[in-house]
Design an enzyme around this catalytic site. Structure first.
Site: not given
Length: 406
Positions: A197, A199
């Site tokens: 991922d 963020d």
């Protein structure tokens, strides 16, 4: 008559010590059934399980070993092992094996005590304990970004894995450490693809929050983001709500935000190591491709899958183009990439922090919740919260001394 003996040797480590002991045993045509050696702070512990052939008596072997140990300033003990005891030991080699990794800035005795107690309560046996991390300096000003990892190799039949994991979670909560528990399989050091991922995982912030601040909608968007990451509202809906607040924002702001993004601790070390070892790396994010590509260039990431912001006449329209990369899509993309790389899902690693990462964490051979929300940390099979991204290497079986020079 055949004799089986366990020899334990300890004392100051000296060059050629193992050679001297094994040379002596070779003279009596001794078979080595098992051997293990560790050196801690220049102090050696050596264990050898031997079989003395029928044509030789153990007496002269022991006499010569005692003399050699005296000359080398070593302590030595001998323990007879019966045929029945040896057979039982051989039979245990088919039992499942597990790895329990204790990760913290520093390791103390209470942490070891709590973890080893939990292992013992599950009727598991600790075979070996290894330090995967480097040596920690004593000076306080050098300890800010230290990392420590102790790995327990255990064997036995685990009757209730969920109960054991609950015990480990209690320890992590009580002591502020991370504890990973995984089966010791051939795949552990045979992973080939690792996806992240973006963020709050590869970078310390949520890009949508940064953009919203530029658009004057920071508080509103941040509240929606937190709800989405906690799994309280549908991700697709929340993304559309948040992106709509960016309508009219100048495209040039994207570059401004990208330049102030901060990489998570350990990211550069991790990617340097992964690429030099031949791993494929990817971003699979519910964030935006503009920033994914920025990180792709910075960290030399192989693939990027994220959401595309619509831009017209140099301004954001407040809409997302194409299919939204939500939790379900992340898991699908992981599967697609594994097929494209011609590897099994067991050879993949997924790392993320939010509820929308859970599907891909569950699908991957090794799923890691990194500095995650409580719900995600509790649901994921592995979690790292106290150290940086490079601590992932410990869960893959790498030691700090394996590090490749830049």
């Amino acid at each position: 008559m055949r004799e089986i003996l366990l020899i334990n040797i300890s004392g100051p480590d000296k060059q050629g010590l193992t050679c001297a002991i094994s040379s002596l045993l070779a003279r009596y045509e001794v078979n080595i059934l098992d051997i293990g050696q560790e050196v801690i702070h220049n102090h050696l512990s050596l264990g050898i399980l031997i079989e003395v052939p029928c044509e030789h008596s153990s007496s002269p072997v022991l006499k010569d070993l005692l003399f050699a140990a005296h000359k080398l300033e070593l302590q030595i003990t001998f323990t007879p092992v019966s045929d029945g005891e040896y057979s039982s030991w051989v039979d245990e080699q088919g039992k499942p094996r597990y790895l329990v990794s204790l990760l913290a800035r520093e390791i103390d005795a209470e942490q070891i005590m709590r973890v080893s107690t939990a292992i013992t309560e599950e009727k598991l046996t600790i075979d070996t304990i290894n330090r995967l991390s480097g040596r920690i300096p004593l000076e306080h000003d050098k300890k800010q970004h230290t990392k420590a990892c102790i790995e327990f190799s255990v064997r036995g039949t685990l009757l209730d894995e969920s109960s054991f994991r609950e015990k480990l979670l209690v320890i992590t909560s009580d002591l502020g450490v991370d504890i990973a528990f995984q089966e010791d399989t051939i795949y552990r050091r045979n992973r080939r693809l690792i996806v992240f991922d973006m963020d709050s995982t590869l970078i310390t912030s949520e890009v949508i929050d940064e953009l919203a601040m530029e658009a004057g909608a920071g508080d509103r968007v941040k509240a929606i983001t937190e709800q989405a990451m906690r799994g309280e509202i549908d991700f697709d809906e929340s993304l559309q709500q948040r992106v709509s607040t960016l309508e009219g924002l100048e495209e040039s702001v994207l570059d401004k935000v990208a330049r102030r993004l901060v990489l998570t601790e350990g990211a550069e070390t991790l990617f340097h190591t992964l690429h030099n070892l031949g791993f494929k790396t990817a971003i699979i994010s519910g964030g935006f491709t503009y920033f994914g590509r920025y990180l792709q260039e910075k960290l030399k990431i192989d693939y990027v899958h994220a959401n595309e912001l619509e831009i017209r006449d140099g301004r954001l329209t407040g809409k997302v183009l194409g299919r939204i990369v939500n939790g379900r899509r992340k898991a699908e993309l992981l599967e697609e990439m594994a097929r494209a790389e011609q590897i099994s899902l067991e050879q993949t690693i997924a790392v993320g922090d939010g509820a929308n990462d859970l599907p891909m964490l569950a699908k991957a051979g090794l799923g890691i919740a990194f500095r995650a929300k409580p719900l995600v940390r509790k649901t994921a099979r592995q979690a790292i919260s106290t150290l940086g991204l490079d601590a992932i290497l410990y869960l893959m079986g790498f030691r700090d001394r394996d590090a490749l020079k830049k």
